[in-house]
Design a protein around this motif. Structure first.
Motif, PDB file in Angstrom:
ATOM      1  N   ARG A   1      18.947  58.829 -80.030  1.00  0.00           N
ATOM      2  CA  ARG A   1      19.092  59.921 -78.776  1.00  0.00           C
ATOM      3  C   ARG A   1      19.885  61.083 -78.855  1.00  0.00           C
ATOM      4  O   ARG A   1      20.268  61.247 -79.694  1.00  0.00           O
ATOM      5  CB  ARG A   1      20.492  58.114 -78.302  1.00  0.00           C
ATOM      6  N   LYS A   2      19.320  61.864 -77.902  1.00  0.00           N
ATOM      7  CA  LYS A   2      19.373  63.455 -77.426  1.00  0.00           C
ATOM      8  C   LYS A   2      20.205  63.324 -76.152  1.00  0.00           C
ATOM      9  O   LYS A   2      19.112  62.689 -75.017  1.00  0.00           O
ATOM     10  CB  LYS A   2      18.447  63.641 -77.982  1.00  0.00           C
ATOM     11  N   MET A   3      20.581  64.507 -75.626  1.00  0.00           N
ATOM     12  CA  MET A   3      20.864  64.959 -74.363  1.00  0.00           C
ATOM     13  C   MET A   3      19.903  65.333 -73.806  1.00  0.00           C
ATOM     14  O   MET A   3      18.884  66.161 -74.648  1.00  0.00           O
ATOM     15  CB  MET A   3      22.099  65.906 -74.090  1.00  0.00           C
ATOM     16  N   LEU A   4      19.097  65.518 -73.048  1.00  0.00           N
ATOM     17  CA  LEU A   4      18.148  66.151 -71.946  1.00  0.00           C
ATOM     18  C   LEU A   4      18.701  68.008 -72.142  1.00  0.00           C
ATOM     19  O   LEU A   4      19.404  68.243 -71.634  1.00  0.00           O
ATOM     20  CB  LEU A   4      17.904  65.814 -70.466  1.00  0.00           C
ATOM     21  N   GLY A   5      17.752  68.187 -72.368  1.00  0.00           N
ATOM     22  CA  GLY A   5      17.232  69.801 -72.568  1.00  0.00           C
ATOM     23  C   GLY A   5      18.525  70.907 -71.763  1.00  0.00           C
ATOM     24  O   GLY A   5      19.549  71.382 -71.383  1.00  0.00           O
ATOM     25  N   TYR A   6      17.682  70.206 -69.892  1.00  0.00           N
ATOM     26  CA  TYR A   6      18.656  71.612 -69.120  1.00  0.00           C
ATOM     27  C   TYR A   6      19.822  70.768 -68.553  1.00  0.00           C
ATOM     28  O   TYR A   6      20.523  71.247 -68.286  1.00  0.00           O
ATOM     29  CB  TYR A   6      17.440  71.402 -67.813  1.00  0.00           C
ATOM     30  N   ARG A   7      19.695  69.554 -69.761  1.00  0.00           N
ATOM     31  CA  ARG A   7      21.491  68.753 -68.882  1.00  0.00           C
ATOM     32  C   ARG A   7      22.165  69.716 -69.681  1.00  0.00           C
ATOM     33  O   ARG A   7      23.393  69.503 -69.198  1.00  0.00           O
ATOM     34  CB  ARG A   7      21.506  67.264 -68.626  1.00  0.00           C
ATOM     35  N   LEU A   8      21.810  69.666 -70.745  1.00  0.00           N
ATOM     36  CA  LEU A   8      22.640  71.002 -72.017  1.00  0.00           C
ATOM     37  C   LEU A   8      23.085  71.958 -71.633  1.00  0.00           C
ATOM     38  O   LEU A   8      24.093  71.973 -71.838  1.00  0.00           O
ATOM     39  CB  LEU A   8      22.037  70.159 -73.237  1.00  0.00           C
ATOM     40  N   LEU A   9      22.204  72.477 -71.395  1.00  0.00           N
ATOM     41  CA  LEU A   9      22.148  73.951 -71.175  1.00  0.00           C
ATOM     42  C   LEU A   9      23.603  73.982 -69.487  1.00  0.00           C
ATOM     43  O   LEU A   9      24.057  74.864 -69.587  1.00  0.00           O
ATOM     44  CB  LEU A   9      21.035  74.319 -70.207  1.00  0.00           C
ATOM     45  N   MET A  10      23.599  72.934 -68.755  1.00  0.00           N
ATOM     46  CA  MET A  10      24.204  73.007 -67.442  1.00  0.00           C
ATOM     47  C   MET A  10      25.807  72.571 -68.075  1.00  0.00           C
ATOM     48  O   MET A  10      26.740  73.239 -67.576  1.00  0.00           O
ATOM     49  CB  MET A  10      23.820  72.065 -66.712  1.00  0.00           C
TER      50      MET A  10
ATOM     51  N   GLY B   1       7.089  49.714 -67.179  1.00  0.00           N
ATOM     52  CA  GLY B   1       6.237  49.636 -68.414  1.00  0.00           C
ATOM     53  C   GLY B   1       7.411  50.453 -69.559  1.00  0.00           C
ATOM     54  O   GLY B   1       8.203  50.836 -68.893  1.00  0.00           O
ATOM     55  N   ALA B   2       6.745  50.155 -70.736  1.00  0.00           N
ATOM     56  CA  ALA B   2       7.696  50.649 -71.687  1.00  0.00           C
ATOM     57  C   ALA B   2       6.859  52.624 -72.185  1.00  0.00           C
ATOM     58  O   ALA B   2       5.844  53.009 -71.753  1.00  0.00           O
ATOM     59  CB  ALA B   2       7.755  49.753 -73.346  1.00  0.00           C
ATOM     60  N   MET B   3       8.069  53.333 -72.648  1.00  0.00           N
ATOM     61  CA  MET B   3       8.131  54.181 -72.676  1.00  0.00           C
ATOM     62  C   MET B   3       8.803  54.757 -73.774  1.00  0.00           C
ATOM     63  O   MET B   3      10.343  54.595 -73.897  1.00  0.00           O
ATOM     64  CB  MET B   3       7.875  55.240 -71.391  1.00  0.00           C
ATOM     65  N   PRO B   4       8.244  56.788 -74.401  1.00  0.00           N
ATOM     66  CA  PRO B   4       9.207  56.713 -75.999  1.00  0.00           C
ATOM     67  C   PRO B   4      10.404  56.890 -75.502  1.00  0.00           C
ATOM     68  O   PRO B   4      11.457  57.024 -76.026  1.00  0.00           O
ATOM     69  CB  PRO B   4       8.236  57.713 -76.253  1.00  0.00           C
ATOM     70  N   ALA B   5      11.007  58.095 -74.158  1.00  0.00           N
ATOM     71  CA  ALA B   5      11.832  58.375 -73.703  1.00  0.00           C
ATOM     72  C   ALA B   5      13.236  57.190 -74.050  1.00  0.00           C
ATOM     73  O   ALA B   5      14.066  57.657 -73.738  1.00  0.00           O
ATOM     74  CB  ALA B   5      11.950  59.155 -72.472  1.00  0.00           C
ATOM     75  N   HIS B   6      12.715  56.408 -73.306  1.00  0.00           N
ATOM     76  CA  HIS B   6      13.850  55.211 -73.213  1.00  0.00           C
ATOM     77  C   HIS B   6      13.326  53.887 -74.345  1.00  0.00           C
ATOM     78  O   HIS B   6      14.242  52.770 -74.154  1.00  0.00           O
ATOM     79  CB  HIS B   6      13.354  54.056 -72.343  1.00  0.00           C
ATOM     80  N   MET B   7      12.911  54.307 -75.496  1.00  0.00           N
ATOM     81  CA  MET B   7      13.193  53.524 -76.344  1.00  0.00           C
ATOM     82  C   MET B   7      13.817  54.054 -77.594  1.00  0.00           C
ATOM     83  O   MET B   7      13.938  54.739 -78.142  1.00  0.00           O
ATOM     84  CB  MET B   7      11.766  53.330 -77.263  1.00  0.00           C
TER      85      MET B   7
ATOM     86  N   PRO C   1      22.116  60.949 -68.746  1.00  0.00           N
ATOM     87  CA  PRO C   1      21.614  62.664 -69.539  1.00  0.00           C
ATOM     88  C   PRO C   1      20.999  62.265 -70.387  1.00  0.00           C
ATOM     89  O   PRO C   1      20.431  63.268 -70.569  1.00  0.00           O
ATOM     90  CB  PRO C   1      23.261  64.015 -69.207  1.00  0.00           C
ATOM     91  N   TYR C   2      20.722  61.112 -71.401  1.00  0.00           N
ATOM     92  CA  TYR C   2      20.147  60.801 -72.150  1.00  0.00           C
ATOM     93  C   TYR C   2      18.711  60.392 -72.589  1.00  0.00           C
ATOM     94  O   TYR C   2      18.369  59.612 -71.280  1.00  0.00           O
ATOM     95  CB  TYR C   2      21.122  60.104 -73.114  1.00  0.00           C
ATOM     96  N   TYR C   3      18.245  61.531 -73.596  1.00  0.00           N
ATOM     97  CA  TYR C   3      16.601  60.476 -73.776  1.00  0.00           C
ATOM     98  C   TYR C   3      16.268  59.680 -75.008  1.00  0.00           C
ATOM     99  O   TYR C   3      17.602  60.321 -75.978  1.00  0.00           O
ATOM    100  CB  TYR C   3      15.736  60.416 -73.052  1.00  0.00           C
ATOM    101  N   TYR C   4      15.356  59.642 -75.109  1.00  0.00           N
ATOM    102  CA  TYR C   4      15.416  58.911 -76.630  1.00  0.00           C
ATOM    103  C   TYR C   4      13.386  59.754 -77.389  1.00  0.00           C
ATOM    104  O   TYR C   4      13.076  60.349 -76.933  1.00  0.00           O
ATOM    105  CB  TYR C   4      14.704  57.602 -77.272  1.00  0.00           C
TER     106      TYR C   4
END
Length: 263
Positions: free
Chosen positions: A194-203, A76-82, A186-189
């Motif tokens: 487009r933004k980097m996942l929060g925990y991946r940015l910290l890492m 299905g479609a979801m905001p994190a991938h759109m 490491p990215y989502y929307y």
């Protein structure tokens, strides 16, 4: 004899982990994804891969037509991938697509279906550490990039409950928060950007020795579910013998607390 599982959304993060886990647990997993090619990943791990667009009923003919024990529907479609915003994609993929998956489930006489729902339908109960009841009334936000998405997912749940009542297909509806799992991307929307996942940015900052700033209320909480715990839950749904609320109640028993505190 191995029980055959047809898993829609197998090329997604949660789908790939679930397919691998169920294969290792002895199921005959048919991995189904929207991508034309899986680059040989599933074949290398002893699974058949079939490319199907769930919005297109004609493509379901390439799937197994008998001896299917269960259908897992993570597609299905979801905001994190759109990227950007296309509400019609939510309606077409999450409502029409789910209807097509249900018709396939009915036509092959599968015993049960496992569906991934979003916690966005119970956000109105968030903000505390009080467990959210599995049978909480579904709502949807009226604004933001999750509004039409949540409406479409709630409609999909309604269709699944209809098929459960009308045709006796056991239904397991799993409300999902963030699932912690590694993915090379490491990215989502967020709101189409487009933004980097929060925990991946910290890492990443920690690896580079960069300063880390954390803003906001330190008392806020956000629950993550580890992917191995989630795949174990799916396995339990496949072994469970009760219909209707069995799946969601089992989720509460296993996780033992709310999947949502503060967003």
């Amino acid at each position: 004899m191995q029980k055959k599982i047809v898993l829609f959304g197998a090329t997604g993060l949660v789908g790939a982990y679930t397919a691998m886990a169920l294969k290792n647990d002895g199921y005959d997993v048919v991995a189904v994804g929207h991508r034309k090619s899986d680059n040989g990943f599933f074949a290398e791990n002893g699974m058949r891969y079939v490319s199907v667009d769930i919005k297109n009923t004609a493509e379901f003919s390439s799937l197994p037509q008998s001896d299917v024990f269960a259908v897992i529907h993570f597609a299905g479609a979801m905001p994190a991938h759109m990227q950007g915003y296309n509400p019609y994609e939510y309606l077409n993929a999450n409502i029409i697509g789910t209807m097509n998956v249900l018709e396939y489930t009915r036509s092959v006489h599968a015993d049960r279906i496992i569906f991934s729902q979003s916690v966005s339908d119970v956000l109105y109960l968030g903000g505390t550490t009080t467990p959210i009841p599995a049978d909480s009334e579904m709502h949807h936000p009226l604004k933001g990039d999750h509004a039409v998405y949540s409406i479409s997912k709630n409609a999909a749940v309604g269709l699944i409950r209809h098929y459960e009542a009308e045709f006796g297909i056991k239904a397991f509806i799993l409300r999902l928060p963030t699932i912690y799992a590694y993915h090379p991307n490491p990215y989502y929307y967020v709101d189409g950007a487009r933004k980097m996942l929060g925990y991946r940015l910290l890492m990443k900052k920690a690896e580079n020795g960069e300063p880390i700033e954390i803003w906001g209320n330190p008392e806020n909480q956000k629950e993550f579910v580890y992917v191995d715990d989630f795949t174990q839950l799916c396995n339990c749904c496949l072994k469970y013998h009760t219909s209707e609320w069995g799946g969601v109640l089992l989720m509460q028993e296993m996780i033992s607390r709310s999947l949502l505190t503060n967003k």
